[in-house]
Design a protein around this motif. Structure first.
Motif, PDB file in Angstrom:
ATOM      1  N   GLU A  97       0.807  -1.178   0.126  1.00 46.00           N
ATOM      2  CA  GLU A  97       0.029   0.009   0.030  1.00 46.00           C
ATOM      3  C   GLU A  97       0.863   1.034  -0.080  1.00 46.00           C
ATOM      4  O   GLU A  97       2.097   1.024   0.525  1.00 46.00           O
ATOM      5  CB  GLU A  97      -0.876  -0.032   1.351  1.00 46.00           C
ATOM      6  CG  GLU A  97      -1.784  -0.975   1.165  1.00 46.00           C
ATOM      7  CD  GLU A  97      -3.014  -1.157   2.247  1.00 46.00           C
ATOM      8  OE1 GLU A  97      -2.578  -0.004   3.461  1.00 46.00           O
ATOM      9  OE2 GLU A  97      -3.836  -1.597   2.523  1.00 46.00           O
ATOM     10  N   GLY A  98       0.318   2.264  -0.270  1.00 47.74           N
ATOM     11  CA  GLY A  98       1.117   3.703  -0.695  1.00 47.74           C
ATOM     12  C   GLY A  98       0.182   4.741  -0.793  1.00 47.74           C
ATOM     13  O   GLY A  98      -1.152   4.571  -0.900  1.00 47.74           O
ATOM     14  N   PRO A  99       0.730   6.013  -0.431  1.00 45.79           N
ATOM     15  CA  PRO A  99      -0.168   7.183  -0.728  1.00 45.79           C
ATOM     16  C   PRO A  99      -1.008   7.186  -2.035  1.00 45.79           C
ATOM     17  O   PRO A  99      -0.128   6.793  -2.999  1.00 45.79           O
ATOM     18  CB  PRO A  99       0.795   8.203  -0.322  1.00 45.79           C
ATOM     19  CG  PRO A  99       2.025   7.770   0.273  1.00 45.79           C
ATOM     20  CD  PRO A  99       2.120   6.237  -0.001  1.00 45.79           C
ATOM     21  N   GLY A 100      -2.192   7.724  -2.219  1.00 47.19           N
ATOM     22  CA  GLY A 100      -2.756   7.709  -3.326  1.00 47.19           C
ATOM     23  C   GLY A 100      -4.170   7.230  -3.526  1.00 47.19           C
ATOM     24  O   GLY A 100      -4.634   6.501  -2.565  1.00 47.19           O
ATOM     25  N   ALA A 101      -4.961   7.614  -4.462  1.00 48.38           N
ATOM     26  CA  ALA A 101      -6.214   7.080  -4.365  1.00 48.38           C
ATOM     27  C   ALA A 101      -6.596   6.508  -5.927  1.00 48.38           C
ATOM     28  O   ALA A 101      -5.594   5.799  -6.159  1.00 48.38           O
ATOM     29  CB  ALA A 101      -7.234   8.621  -4.435  1.00 48.38           C
ATOM     30  N   HIS A 102      -7.640   6.434  -6.495  1.00 53.37           N
ATOM     31  CA  HIS A 102      -7.701   5.637  -7.573  1.00 53.37           C
ATOM     32  C   HIS A 102      -7.373   6.373  -8.622  1.00 53.37           C
ATOM     33  O   HIS A 102      -8.285   7.081  -9.474  1.00 53.37           O
ATOM     34  CB  HIS A 102      -9.305   5.170  -7.709  1.00 53.37           C
ATOM     35  CG  HIS A 102      -9.466   3.848  -8.460  1.00 53.37           C
ATOM     36  ND1 HIS A 102      -9.096   2.685  -8.026  1.00 53.37           N
ATOM     37  CD2 HIS A 102     -10.297   3.699  -9.498  1.00 53.37           C
ATOM     38  CE1 HIS A 102      -9.750   1.799  -8.965  1.00 53.37           C
ATOM     39  NE2 HIS A 102     -10.397   2.336  -9.839  1.00 53.37           N
ATOM     40  N   GLU A 103      -6.294   6.570  -9.001  1.00 50.27           N
ATOM     41  CA  GLU A 103      -5.810   7.594 -10.001  1.00 50.27           C
ATOM     42  C   GLU A 103      -4.269   7.378 -10.577  1.00 50.27           C
ATOM     43  O   GLU A 103      -3.705   6.308 -10.145  1.00 50.27           O
ATOM     44  CB  GLU A 103      -5.222   8.772  -9.057  1.00 50.27           C
ATOM     45  CG  GLU A 103      -4.530   8.590  -7.977  1.00 50.27           C
ATOM     46  CD  GLU A 103      -4.579   9.868  -7.009  1.00 50.27           C
ATOM     47  OE1 GLU A 103      -5.266  10.720  -7.070  1.00 50.27           O
ATOM     48  OE2 GLU A 103      -3.424   9.923  -6.238  1.00 50.27           O
ATOM     49  N   TRP A 104      -4.122   7.860 -11.826  1.00 43.05           N
ATOM     50  CA  TRP A 104      -2.730   7.563 -12.509  1.00 43.05           C
ATOM     51  C   TRP A 104      -1.688   7.854 -11.909  1.00 43.05           C
ATOM     52  O   TRP A 104      -0.728   7.106 -12.082  1.00 43.05           O
ATOM     53  CB  TRP A 104      -3.048   8.266 -13.920  1.00 43.05           C
ATOM     54  CG  TRP A 104      -3.862   7.555 -14.749  1.00 43.05           C
ATOM     55  CD1 TRP A 104      -5.067   8.110 -15.169  1.00 43.05           C
ATOM     56  CD2 TRP A 104      -3.741   6.390 -15.389  1.00 43.05           C
ATOM     57  NE1 TRP A 104      -5.592   7.040 -16.046  1.00 43.05           N
ATOM     58  CE2 TRP A 104      -4.661   6.246 -16.317  1.00 43.05           C
ATOM     59  CE3 TRP A 104      -2.637   5.370 -15.552  1.00 43.05           C
ATOM     60  CZ2 TRP A 104      -4.958   4.900 -17.137  1.00 43.05           C
ATOM     61  CZ3 TRP A 104      -2.713   4.428 -16.282  1.00 43.05           C
ATOM     62  CH2 TRP A 104      -3.786   4.154 -17.198  1.00 43.05           C
ATOM     63  N   ASP A 105      -1.350   8.843 -11.055  1.00 42.27           N
ATOM     64  CA  ASP A 105      -0.321   9.082 -10.227  1.00 42.27           C
ATOM     65  C   ASP A 105       0.058   7.846  -9.435  1.00 42.27           C
ATOM     66  O   ASP A 105       1.202   7.419  -9.550  1.00 42.27           O
ATOM     67  CB  ASP A 105      -0.322  10.181  -9.024  1.00 42.27           C
ATOM     68  CG  ASP A 105      -0.263  11.662  -9.839  1.00 42.27           C
ATOM     69  OD1 ASP A 105      -0.093  11.515 -11.075  1.00 42.27           O
ATOM     70  OD2 ASP A 105      -0.700  12.715  -9.500  1.00 42.27           O
ATOM     71  N   PHE A 106      -0.969   7.078  -8.810  1.00 39.61           N
ATOM     72  CA  PHE A 106      -0.480   5.920  -8.096  1.00 39.61           C
ATOM     73  C   PHE A 106      -0.053   4.794  -9.073  1.00 39.61           C
ATOM     74  O   PHE A 106       0.800   3.743  -8.470  1.00 39.61           O
ATOM     75  CB  PHE A 106      -1.821   5.419  -7.344  1.00 39.61           C
ATOM     76  CG  PHE A 106      -1.443   4.336  -6.385  1.00 39.61           C
ATOM     77  CD1 PHE A 106      -1.016   4.219  -5.208  1.00 39.61           C
ATOM     78  CD2 PHE A 106      -1.876   2.886  -6.990  1.00 39.61           C
ATOM     79  CE1 PHE A 106      -0.612   3.380  -4.721  1.00 39.61           C
ATOM     80  CE2 PHE A 106      -1.688   1.968  -6.151  1.00 39.61           C
ATOM     81  CZ  PHE A 106      -1.351   1.910  -5.062  1.00 39.61           C
ATOM     82  N   TRP A 107      -0.852   4.634 -10.042  1.00 37.10           N
ATOM     83  CA  TRP A 107      -0.381   3.425 -10.809  1.00 37.10           C
ATOM     84  C   TRP A 107       0.837   3.702 -11.906  1.00 37.10           C
ATOM     85  O   TRP A 107       1.192   2.710 -12.148  1.00 37.10           O
ATOM     86  CB  TRP A 107      -1.753   3.232 -12.108  1.00 37.10           C
ATOM     87  CG  TRP A 107      -3.217   3.184 -11.373  1.00 37.10           C
ATOM     88  CD1 TRP A 107      -3.320   2.173 -10.242  1.00 37.10           C
ATOM     89  CD2 TRP A 107      -4.501   3.696 -11.641  1.00 37.10           C
ATOM     90  NE1 TRP A 107      -4.640   2.228  -9.831  1.00 37.10           N
ATOM     91  CE2 TRP A 107      -5.355   3.201 -10.595  1.00 37.10           C
ATOM     92  CE3 TRP A 107      -4.819   4.515 -12.534  1.00 37.10           C
ATOM     93  CZ2 TRP A 107      -6.741   3.294 -10.607  1.00 37.10           C
ATOM     94  CZ3 TRP A 107      -6.116   4.760 -12.800  1.00 37.10           C
ATOM     95  CH2 TRP A 107      -7.145   4.244 -11.652  1.00 37.10           C
TER      96      TRP A 107
END
Length: 270
Positions: free
Chosen positions: A234-244
Motif C-alpha cells: 500500500e502507498g499514498p494515493g487514490a484511484h488515480e494515474w499518479d498511483f498507478w
C-alpha cells in the motif's frame, strides 16, 4: 524500442480489435535469437488500449528491462466470457491474444516469462484470467483491483446508481448475477479450486485513499489464509494515474525481468 498499433480480427469477439504493443526491437540487433519476456497489461473501466502508454511511463521502463508489453482493449466488459452476448473476453485474453501476439512478435513461450497485470477492472481481469490460464501466466500483478462481486450480486437499478453499479449493466456483462459466486468469474472460488502449486505468484497494491482498499485487503487476507504466495503493498494515493504510474514500476521491479539495460533513445543520449 517500437510502439506498434495492431488491428486484427478476433474470432472470440467476432470483430476487428486494436492493441498497442511495446517491443524492444533495438535489443535484438545484437541478439537476433532473443525471445522477449512479455507482460499482458489490462486497462480499467472507461479506458482502452492507449491508457497505459498515455497515463504511465511503461514504455520507458519496458525498454530498460527488455520487456514486451501487450495492451488490448477490454471495453467495459471486465475481461470475462458472456455466453449470452457471444463476447468471450476471457478466452480472448487468455488464449487468442497470447497465440496471435506470439505469432506476430519474438515473444518467449515459457510460462515463467509470461505475465499478466492490470488496474481496477483490469486488476480484476488480470487475477481471474491469470488464475484460469495458470498454465500460460506465471505471474499476476493487480493494482487497485475492482474485487466487487459481493457488491455486484446485490446491485439494483435506479437513477441515482452510477452506471458501473447498475444491475442491468452488470447483468449485460456477467450474465445471471446470482451465479457469480463459485463461477470462473469468482476470484476466491478459482483459488479454492486450484492446487496451491499451480497458482501463479501474485502481486497486489492499492492506494491508502482508494475506495477499493477494503476489498483489496480482504482478498490479500484470503490469499494468505489459503497459503498463496502473495506480495501486497500500500502507498499514498487514490484511484488515480499518479498511483498507478508509481506502482507499475514496482510491478516491474517485482517481476523476474532482465537486469536494467538502457537502450539508445531520445531520453538516453550519452
Amino acid at each position: 524500442m517500437a510502439l506498434v498499433q495492431v488491428d486484427f480480427f478476433s474470432e472470440k469477439l467476432m470483430r476487428t480489435v486494436t492493441i498497442n504493443a511495446i517491443i524492444p526491437v533495438d535489443k535484438k540487433l545484437n541478439q537476433p535469437n532473443k525471445k522477449f519476456k512479455t507482460l499482458y497489461l489490462l486497462h480499467g473501466i472507461f479506458g482502452n488500449y492507449t491508457d497505459w502508454v498515455c497515463g504511465t511511463r511503461i514504455q520507458r521502463w519496458a525498454q530498460d528491462h527488455d520487456l514486451a508489453v501487450i495492451m488490448p482493449s477490454g471495453e467495459n466488459k471486465f475481461y470475462v466470457d458472456n455466453e449470452n452476448s457471444h463476447e468471450y473476453y476471457s478466452q480472448f485474453i487468455g488464449e487468442e491474444l497470447v497465440s496471435i501476439t506470439r505469432a506476430m512478435f519474438p515473444l518467449s513461450q515459457r510460462r515463467e516469462d509470461t505475465f499478466i497485470a492490470g488496474l481496477s477492472m483490469g486488476g480484476y481481469g488480470a487475477i481471474i484470467n491469470g488464475l484460469k490460464y495458470y498454465q500460460t501466466f506465471g505471474y499476476i500483478a493487480a493494482l487497485s483491483s475492482a474485487l466487487l462481486i459481493d457488491t455486484f450480486i446485490n446491485a439494483e437499478d435506479g437513477d441515482d446508481v452510477p452506471y458501473m453499479y447498475k444491475r442491468s449493466y452488470l447483468t449485460s456483462v456477467f450474465g445471471d448475477l446470482h451465479k457469480l459466486k463459485g463461477s470462473d468469474k469468482d476470484y476466491k472460488a478459482l483459488i479454492q479450486n486450484m492446487a496451491i502449486k499451480d497458482v501463479p505468484a501474485i502481486y497486489m497494491a492499492c492506494g491508502t485513499d482508494d475506495s477499493l482498499i477494503k476489498e483489496n485487503r480482504d482478498y490479500r487476507d484470503f490469499l494468505l489464509q489459503q497459503r498463496i504466495n502473495v506480495t501486497y503493498e500500500e502507498g499514498p494515493g487514490a484511484h488515480e494515474w499518479d498511483f498507478w504510474d508509481r506502482y507499475i514500476e514496482r510491478v516491474l521491479e517485482w517481476l523476474p525481468l532482465d537486469e536494467k539495460n538502457e537502450g539508445l533513445s531520445s531520453g538516453h543520449i550519452e
